[in-house]
Enzyme design. Structure first.
Site, mmCIF file in Angstrom:
data_model
loop_
_atom_site.group_PDB
_atom_site.id
_atom_site.type_symbol
_atom_site.label_atom_id
_atom_site.label_comp_id
_atom_site.label_asym_id
_atom_site.label_seq_id
_atom_site.Cartn_x
_atom_site.Cartn_y
_atom_site.Cartn_z
ATOM 1 N N LYS A 89 3.540 -2.200 -7.325
ATOM 2 C CA LYS A 89 4.935 -2.008 -7.713
ATOM 3 C C LYS A 89 5.908 -2.690 -6.774
ATOM 4 C CE LYS A 89 8.292 -0.123 -10.083
ATOM 5 N NZ LYS A 89 8.588 -0.656 -11.414
ATOM 6 N N ARG A 111 1.408 1.690 -5.950
ATOM 7 C CA ARG A 111 1.613 0.778 -4.822
ATOM 8 C C ARG A 111 0.333 0.040 -4.438
ATOM 9 N NH1 ARG A 111 6.375 1.596 -2.079
ATOM 10 N NH2 ARG A 111 5.488 0.537 -0.277
ATOM 11 N N GLU A 151 11.838 -13.133 -19.074
ATOM 12 C CA GLU A 151 11.397 -11.769 -18.824
ATOM 13 C C GLU A 151 10.355 -11.329 -19.850
ATOM 14 O OE1 GLU A 151 11.139 -7.869 -17.185
ATOM 15 O OE2 GLU A 151 11.584 -9.871 -16.420
ATOM 16 N N ASN A 176 0.727 0.289 6.104
ATOM 17 C CA ASN A 176 1.235 -0.552 5.031
ATOM 18 C C ASN A 176 1.954 -1.712 5.677
ATOM 19 O OD1 ASN A 176 2.285 -1.631 2.639
ATOM 20 N ND2 ASN A 176 4.084 -0.293 2.695
ATOM 21 N N GLY A 177 1.548 -2.938 5.353
ATOM 22 C CA GLY A 177 2.190 -4.107 5.944
ATOM 23 C C GLY A 177 1.162 -5.156 6.317
ATOM 24 N N GLU A 183 1.986 -9.817 -17.350
ATOM 25 C CA GLU A 183 1.745 -8.758 -16.367
ATOM 26 C C GLU A 183 0.756 -7.713 -16.862
ATOM 27 O OE1 GLU A 183 5.495 -7.711 -13.539
ATOM 28 O OE2 GLU A 183 5.842 -7.430 -15.672
ATOM 29 N N CYS A 240 0.840 -1.202 0.000
ATOM 30 C CA CYS A 240 0.000 0.000 0.000
ATOM 31 C C CYS A 240 0.874 1.251 0.000
ATOM 32 C CB CYS A 240 -0.899 0.002 1.224
ATOM 33 S SG CYS A 240 -1.887 -1.505 1.395
ATOM 34 N N LYS A 279 6.641 -10.020 -18.782
ATOM 35 C CA LYS A 279 6.126 -8.702 -19.167
ATOM 36 C C LYS A 279 4.764 -8.830 -19.831
ATOM 37 C CE LYS A 279 8.688 -5.828 -17.569
ATOM 38 N NZ LYS A 279 8.655 -6.799 -16.497
ATOM 39 N N TRP A 303 -3.668 -1.904 -1.523
ATOM 40 C CA TRP A 303 -3.617 -3.194 -2.201
ATOM 41 C C TRP A 303 -4.083 -4.215 -1.175
ATOM 42 C CZ3 TRP A 303 -1.282 -8.012 -1.865
ATOM 43 C CH2 TRP A 303 -1.305 -8.789 -3.029
ATOM 44 N N HIS A 337 9.876 -32.255 -25.308
ATOM 45 C CA HIS A 337 9.685 -32.980 -24.047
ATOM 46 C C HIS A 337 8.357 -32.619 -23.398
ATOM 47 C CE1 HIS A 337 13.734 -34.715 -23.999
ATOM 48 N NE2 HIS A 337 14.107 -33.574 -24.552
#
Length: 603
Positions: A598, A27, A477, A100-101, A484, A2, A481, A74, A500
């Site tokens: 983020k 955030r 990566e 936040n936490g 996301e 957050c 991306k 969040w 395989h």
């Protein structure tokens, strides 16, 4: 995850806090809220959804005051809702908090307080803090904060206001970031620098369990024994413009375009007798029998790329671990192990835990971070700073590229110190690395092909990425991306693994993105390309050694030639642009992808 901000000063706090929340929305954006303390008591406005919903609510019901706290959420405990939004106020309307936490023992505290007749209204762990602080309050808010913090287990960054002490704003943190900003017209608390950069570039970084007492005229710091602490302010060199979109539609595109500068500045910080170069030279690398690289998400992917570079140049075994797994796997490390920790924010909860586990077992720790004063930067034995500047988009681009070049520079220097490279070989490799900014810049002038191709890709439900050797590492990566920000399922595979099992997923009009910058392996990856095309797939082929010609099912994007060890810094540019334009063509909120934030500061 957050974002929190607080202000006490001479100006109306409401527009200042709302503007700060806009700059912290990366955030968390499930809900947002603000609490102002004035002659009426606490005036609270909270709203589920994006910050614009809160702004509309405040337009309809204006509030004003000179001290306040704000929060963008969040969700962890309790679904996104108006009631679960922050700030939270105790049932006596005496204390308001933003948090936040995660409070790990909130259930036990809540049950104890409920037995005493205290009524809770939300599903959150955070409300426990406000209720407990009110329960403890004895006329001294600082003593109350100390007692409350001692009762909490878990992580927190807190902004606290008390109605009986209207001239104070209190801040305290543990395992989550919190800064204090000082300006002529007032003082601030915030989760991150961009929230207050418009007002001041003078900040203090709180250490764990340090308390800041803000008034209109100043800030005082105390430890948990209420002993005064002297702290020196840091001067932030970022400009306000660096945290603005600058005319781009999205921060992500702006940050993609900023990569030549971010790469160049990071290189210069090592090669131009900069602080990073001095740190690297001070490290006795000959004592280590192995390197362990750890991080989360894109930082982990940078570590996978680095494994190929370090092992090729240094001839030292390298393990790459997900930080979220490292902390639980009983790792085999000792004082002959160098653990390299990668984190853009320097506050990633799992990476912090991995760092502390590594230190507990006697390993030497080196961090690569983008934020001065962050927890990881302060606690590792050695710290290297990437020069990416503030990165606002949730999906990292320029910070990732800066991490890559820092890892290259580290590997080359270590190889020379280990006697694996001559001075001349080192110079040649540094010259290749130094050419990256100009090559990236040229690539960014010619984005039309990938932009046009991306318009044809919005309908895919799955996209696969393949490569071999270091091309496979950067394919990880590219896949991350895409998923996301476009919400298209994607996976990355080593090309040799297709037969395989993976090739069973290939059917008509599947899209496969193939990467080829390892010329010695070109025939191998091209064989994979032919195999998937023969089964109906379309292929986007990215590389600098491609001999094939475009066709109905084969689109080719050529990139500049460079030593294959450093080629991920070029191929990733195309992968970023591809993901961005696919998401843009779907009309998605690229800077704030759903369910993501983020900086992952909670487990």
């Amino acid at each position: 995850m957050c974002g929190i901000i607080g202000y006490i000063g001479k100006e109306n706090a409401v527009p200042i806090i709302l503007d700060g929340l806009k700059r912290l929305e990366y955030r968390g954006y499930d809900s947002a809220g603000i609490a102002i303390m004035n002659e009426k008591g606490f005036e609270v406005a909270k709203q589920k959804g994006r910050l614009t919903a809160l702004e509309e609510l405040i337009k309809q019901r204006p509030i004003k005051g000179y001290i306040g706290i704000g929060h963008t959420r969040w969700a962890t405990h309790g679904e996104p809702s108006d009631i679960n939004s922050h700030p939270h106020v105790g049932s006596k309307n005496k204390i308001a908090i933003v948090h936040n936490g995660i409070i790990e023992n909130y259930k036990q505290i809540k049950e104890r307080l409920e037995q005493k007749g205290i009524k809770f209204v939300s599903q959150t762990d955070s409300e426990v803090i406000a209720q407990l602080a009110e329960y403890y309050y004895n006329g001294d808010i600082v003593e109350t904060v100390i007692k409350t913090a001692n009762a909490l287990e878990g992580s927190y960054a807190l902004g606290i206001m008390c109605l009986d002490e209207p001239n104070k704003l209190i801040a305290i943190k543990k395992d989550n970031p919190l800064i204090i900003g000082v300006a002529e017209h007032g003082n601030f608390i915030a989760s991150d620098v961009p929230a207050i950069l418009k007002h001041t570039n003078r900040v203090y970084y709180l250490n764990d369990k340090e308390i800041a007492v803000l008034t209109k005229s100043g800030v005082e710091f105390y430890n948990m024994d209420r002993e005064p602490i002297y702290k020196e302010p840091e001067i932030i060199t970022w400009s306000v413009d660096s945290a603005e979109k600058g005319g781009y539609e999205h921060f992500m595109l702006k940050e993609i375009m900023e990569q030549p500068r971010a790469i160049r500045d990071t290189i210069q910080s090592v090669l131009a007798n900069g602080d990073n170069g001095k740190v690297i030279e001070s490290l006795d690398v000959t004592r280590f029998s192995k390197f362990v690289i750890t991080g989360c998400g894109s930082a982990y992917n940078a570590g996978v790329v680095a494994k190929y570079v370090f092992e090729k140049l240094c001839r030292v075994p390298v393990e790459v671990e997900l930080a979220s797994e490292f902390r639980y796997k009983d790792p085999i490390i000792d004082n002959n192990t160098l653990v390299i920790l990668i984190s853009q924010s320097g506050e990633t909860a799992d990476t912090i835990a991995a760092m502390r586990e590594a230190k507990r077992r006697g390993a030497v720790t080196l961090s690569i971070v983008n934020v001065m004063g962050s927890t990881i930067a302060k606690e590792t034995d050695y710290t290297l700073y990437t020069m990416a500047g503030p990165e606002i988009a949730v999906a990292t681009t320029k910070a990732f590229s800066a991490q890559l070049v820092m890892l290259y520079l580290l590997a080359v220097t270590f190889a020379r110190k280990l006697g694996k490279l001559s001075d001349e070989e080192e110079r040649k490799l540094f010259s290749e690395i130094a050419s990256l900014p100009d090559k990236v810049s040229e690539m960014l002038k010619n984005v039309d092909t990938i932009q046009k191709y991306a318009t044809t890709c919005v309908g895919y439900k799955s996209i696969f990425f393949i490569g071999r050797n270091i091309d496979y590492a950067i394919a990880l990566e590219g896949s991350l991306k895409l998923k996301e920000i476009s919400y298209i399922h994607s996976e990355a595979y080593a090309g040799g693994e297709l037969k395989h099992g993976t090739i069973s997923l290939i059917e008509d009009n599947t899209l496969v993105v193939a990467i080829s910058c390892c010329e010695r392996l070109y025939e191998k990856i091209y064989s994979n390309v032919e195999q998937v095309i023969s089964r109906g797939a379309k292929v986007l082929f990215i590389g600098n050694c491609i001999k094939a010609l475009p066709g109905e099912k084969l689109e080719i994007v050529n990139i500049p030639v460079i030593n294959e060890l450093f080629s991920p810094s070029l191929s990733v540019i195309i992968l970023q642009l591809f993901s961005y334009y696919v998401a843009a063509n779907k009309g998605l909120d690229i800077d704030k992808p759903r369910n993501l934030a983020k900086s992952v500061t909670v487990e």
